[in-house]
Scaffold this motif. Structure first.
Motif, PDB file in Angstrom:
ATOM      1  N   TYR A   1     -12.133  -6.611   0.482  1.00 21.94           N
ATOM      2  CA  TYR A   1     -11.253  -6.702   1.653  1.00 21.94           C
ATOM      3  C   TYR A   1     -10.548  -8.058   1.704  1.00 21.94           C
ATOM      4  CZ  TYR A   1      -9.702  -6.630   6.501  1.00 21.94           C
ATOM      5  OH  TYR A   1      -8.935  -6.683   7.646  1.00 21.94           O
TER       6      TYR A   1
ATOM      7  N   TRP B   1     -14.683  -3.368   7.086  1.00 15.98           N
ATOM      8  CA  TRP B   1     -15.294  -2.890   8.336  1.00 15.98           C
ATOM      9  C   TRP B   1     -16.815  -2.839   8.222  1.00 15.98           C
ATOM     10  CZ3 TRP B   1     -13.316  -2.482  12.989  1.00 15.98           C
ATOM     11  CH2 TRP B   1     -11.932  -2.431  13.125  1.00 15.98           C
TER      12      TRP B   1
ATOM     13  N   ARG C   1      -7.914  -8.052  -0.884  1.00 18.97           N
ATOM     14  CA  ARG C   1      -6.770  -7.249  -0.462  1.00 18.97           C
ATOM     15  C   ARG C   1      -5.857  -8.032   0.467  1.00 18.97           C
ATOM     16  NH1 ARG C   1      -4.225  -4.258   2.890  1.00 18.97           N
ATOM     17  NH2 ARG C   1      -5.418  -3.989   4.747  1.00 18.97           N
TER      18      ARG C   1
ATOM     19  N   SER D   1      -6.785   0.195  -1.563  1.00 21.41           N
ATOM     20  CA  SER D   1      -6.607  -0.565  -0.325  1.00 21.41           C
ATOM     21  C   SER D   1      -7.436   0.032   0.813  1.00 21.41           C
ATOM     22  CB  SER D   1      -5.128  -0.583   0.052  1.00 21.41           C
ATOM     23  OG  SER D   1      -4.947  -1.228   1.275  1.00 21.41           O
TER      24      SER D   1
ATOM     25  N   THR E   1       0.807  -1.224   0.000  1.00 22.15           N
ATOM     26  CA  THR E   1       0.000   0.000   0.000  1.00 22.15           C
ATOM     27  C   THR E   1       0.835   1.266   0.000  1.00 22.15           C
ATOM     28  OG1 THR E   1      -0.116  -0.042   2.415  1.00 22.15           O
ATOM     29  CG2 THR E   1      -1.895  -1.120   1.211  1.00 22.15           C
TER      30      THR E   1
ATOM     31  N   SER F   1     -11.091  -0.822   0.198  1.00 25.20           N
ATOM     32  CA  SER F   1     -11.319  -2.237   0.502  1.00 25.20           C
ATOM     33  C   SER F   1     -11.361  -2.486   2.005  1.00 25.20           C
ATOM     34  CB  SER F   1     -10.229  -3.102  -0.139  1.00 25.20           C
ATOM     35  OG  SER F   1     -10.317  -3.027  -1.541  1.00 25.20           O
ATOM     36  N   THR F   2     -10.509  -1.791   2.750  1.00 27.67           N
ATOM     37  CA  THR F   2     -10.519  -1.929   4.210  1.00 27.67           C
ATOM     38  C   THR F   2     -11.825  -1.403   4.789  1.00 27.67           C
ATOM     39  OG1 THR F   2      -8.116  -1.767   4.281  1.00 27.67           O
ATOM     40  CG2 THR F   2      -9.297  -1.317   6.328  1.00 27.67           C
TER      41      THR F   2
END
Length: 182
Positions: free
Chosen positions: A78, A30, A81, A22, A12, A25-26
């Motif tokens: 996610y 969540w 990733r 990234s 990243t 995707s995070t």
């Protein structure tokens, strides 16, 4: 979720595009986690209403199903990733780094094509539900475009993560499967 090894998650720091995807995707991960926790809460509420209050439920089962499907679809980028999808790396580990790179790029390209098709048809289904005001056949009668929206959004963000992964491998930013990166 812990990363299995140092090469598992896409890099990243090296590129703004990869870093941005990234981050998106995070956030999806969540939000998917939130939907799972919320669906557990709704399930507990449904059990309480049925077992303790001895009343019928109208919306809970359908809402939990839609939330779990949405969590699955929105969690795809996610998991990609983190390289968390199921894979068998016996063949890639037996290949030279150059052949591994070709295999990874070919696999990512094929996945991009398939997910792009799923995005196209998922968007079509969502648009039909929205434009024709489709509703579920249940007593709740939810407007189906709302839960169907998770299909194009989930596949669209998954496609974006796949494109970022493809770019990272092609540009040499990624050291996945032992390929030397920057």
């Amino acid at each position: 979720m812990p990363v299995p090894n140092e090469h598992a998650a896409a890099p990243t720091r090296s590129n703004a595009f990869i870093r941005g995807v990234s981050m998106i995707s995070t956030l999806c991960g969540w939000f998917a986690s939130f939907l799972i926790v919320l669906s557990v809460g709704v399930t507990c509420e449904m059990i309480y209403v049925r077992a303790i209050l001895n009343e019928s439920t109208i919306w809970q089962t359908e809402a939990v199903v839609y939330m779990m499907i949405s969590a699955t679809l929105l969690g795809l980028p996610y998991v990609q990733r983190l390289r968390g999808h199921v894979n068998v790396d016996l063949l890639p580990m037996a290949l030279s780094p150059k052949a591994r790179r070709v295999l990874i790029l070919a696999t990512l390209a094929a996945t991009i094509v398939i997910i792009a098709l799923m995005l196209f048809y998922g968007f079509h289904q969502w648009h039909e539900a929205w434009s024709r005001n489709w509703r579920s056949d249940s007593v709740w009668g939810v407007r189906l475009w709302i839960p169907y929206l998770a299909v194009p959004i989930g596949f669209g963000l998954y496609l974006l993560q796949l494109i970022a992964d493809f770019y990272a491998v092609a540009a040499g930013y990624d050291s996945h499967y032992g390929i030397s990166g920057h």
